[in-house]
Write an enzyme that holds these catalytic residues in place. Structure first.
Site, PDB file in Angstrom:
ATOM      1  CD  GLU A 108      -2.712  -1.318  -0.097  1.00  0.00           C
ATOM      2  OE1 GLU A 108      -2.918  -0.304  -0.798  1.00  0.00           O
ATOM      3  OE2 GLU A 108      -3.094  -2.457  -0.435  1.00  0.00           O
ATOM      4  CG  HIS A 111      -0.868   1.543  -4.427  1.00  0.00           C
ATOM      5  ND1 HIS A 111      -0.718   1.252  -5.768  1.00  0.00           N
ATOM      6  CD2 HIS A 111      -1.477   0.454  -3.883  1.00  0.00           C
ATOM      7  CE1 HIS A 111      -1.208   0.046  -6.018  1.00  0.00           C
ATOM      8  NE2 HIS A 111      -1.662  -0.460  -4.887  1.00  0.00           N
ATOM      9  CG  HIS A 115      -0.242  10.222  -5.108  1.00  0.00           C
ATOM     10  ND1 HIS A 115      -0.960  10.667  -4.023  1.00  0.00           N
ATOM     11  CD2 HIS A 115      -0.536  11.104  -6.104  1.00  0.00           C
ATOM     12  CE1 HIS A 115      -1.646  11.746  -4.345  1.00  0.00           C
ATOM     13  NE2 HIS A 115      -1.401  12.034  -5.600  1.00  0.00           N
TER      14      HIS A 115
END
Length: 238
Positions: A108, A111, A115
């Site tokens: 996670e 990600h 970004h």
């Protein structure tokens, strides 16, 4: 996601066989995923770090200071929310001191790193979210009406196919996003000495199984799209 057509169309039996095969494959992949995460959740990390600790360290190591790590209810509900910049970990992952928790937390955070670095595939996926959200709310009703009225209003089914094609595209764009996040996660876990020679293959295997679920979902979406296209083409050949 499959609607029952009102009349048989040429080639549909092959599509149904394909869909059945994908359903079986999906079950196998999900079962394998659950089994691995359950098994690796029993393998503790030697450094005593929890999923929360792992997530916060990975963010710090990548110079990301504006992302919060939060605990949410559910199992395997973990996700990164780019809107409010939060890494949301399920309770078992947030408090867990094991290989599964570390793998999920790092994934996670992968990600979040995407970004922060403006990863192209993530940007494409994020751009499609509003459109796909609208499509998901109406596409099944449009397709149902389109199949029922295919002889009188074929444009309705064509519109439904267009909407469903957007969700299929979204599924395929999701693949490189998830695979890259797992790649970043495993590389960092190894580099940061969170895992060792024994536990690294476990983390990689668990994340690989998670990626397979997205592959099957994308293939299922594509097969469903072909199903509706064949219904429309069958009507057009009459």
């Amino acid at each position: 996601m499959i609607l029952q057509a009102t009349a048989a169309q040429g080639g549909i039996p092959t599509i149904w066989i394909l869909m059945l095969a994908l359903m079986v494959l999906s079950y196998i992949v999900q079962a394998s995923l659950q089994s691995k995460f359950t098994r690796y959740a029993k393998v503790p990390l030697p450094n005593g770090m929890t999923g929360k600790d792992v997530a916060e360290k990975m963010l710090r190591d990548h110079g990301i200071n504006d992302v919060r790590v939060t605990c949410i209810p559910g199992r395997l509900t973990d996700h990164y929310n780019p809107t409010d910049q939060t890494v949301n970990l399920s309770r078992d992952v947030y408090y867990g001191n094991n290989v599964s928790a570390a793998a999920v937390a790092a994934h996670e955070c992968g990600h979040a790193v995407q970004h922060a670095t403006a990863y192209a595939w993530l940007r494409m996926r994020s751009a499609l979210v509003p459109v796909v959200s609208f499509s998901n709310n109406v596409v099944m009703w449009v397709l149902l009406a389109g199949v029922l009225l295919v002889e009188t209003v074929p444009a309705l089914l064509l519109f439904g196919i267009f909407l469903f094609a957007l969700t299929t595209l979204f599924s395929f764009i999701t693949l490189p996003v998830e695979i890259d996040a797992s790649r970043r996660a495993v590389a960092w876990l190894d580099r940061a000495d969170i895992v060792n020679a024994e536990t690294r293959p476990m983390a990689a295997s668990a994340l690989r199984s998670a990626a397979y679920t997205y592959v099957v979902a994308a293939l299922t979406s594509l097969a469903t799209l072909l199903y509706y296209i064949m219904i429309f083409m069958g009507r057009s050949r009459r």
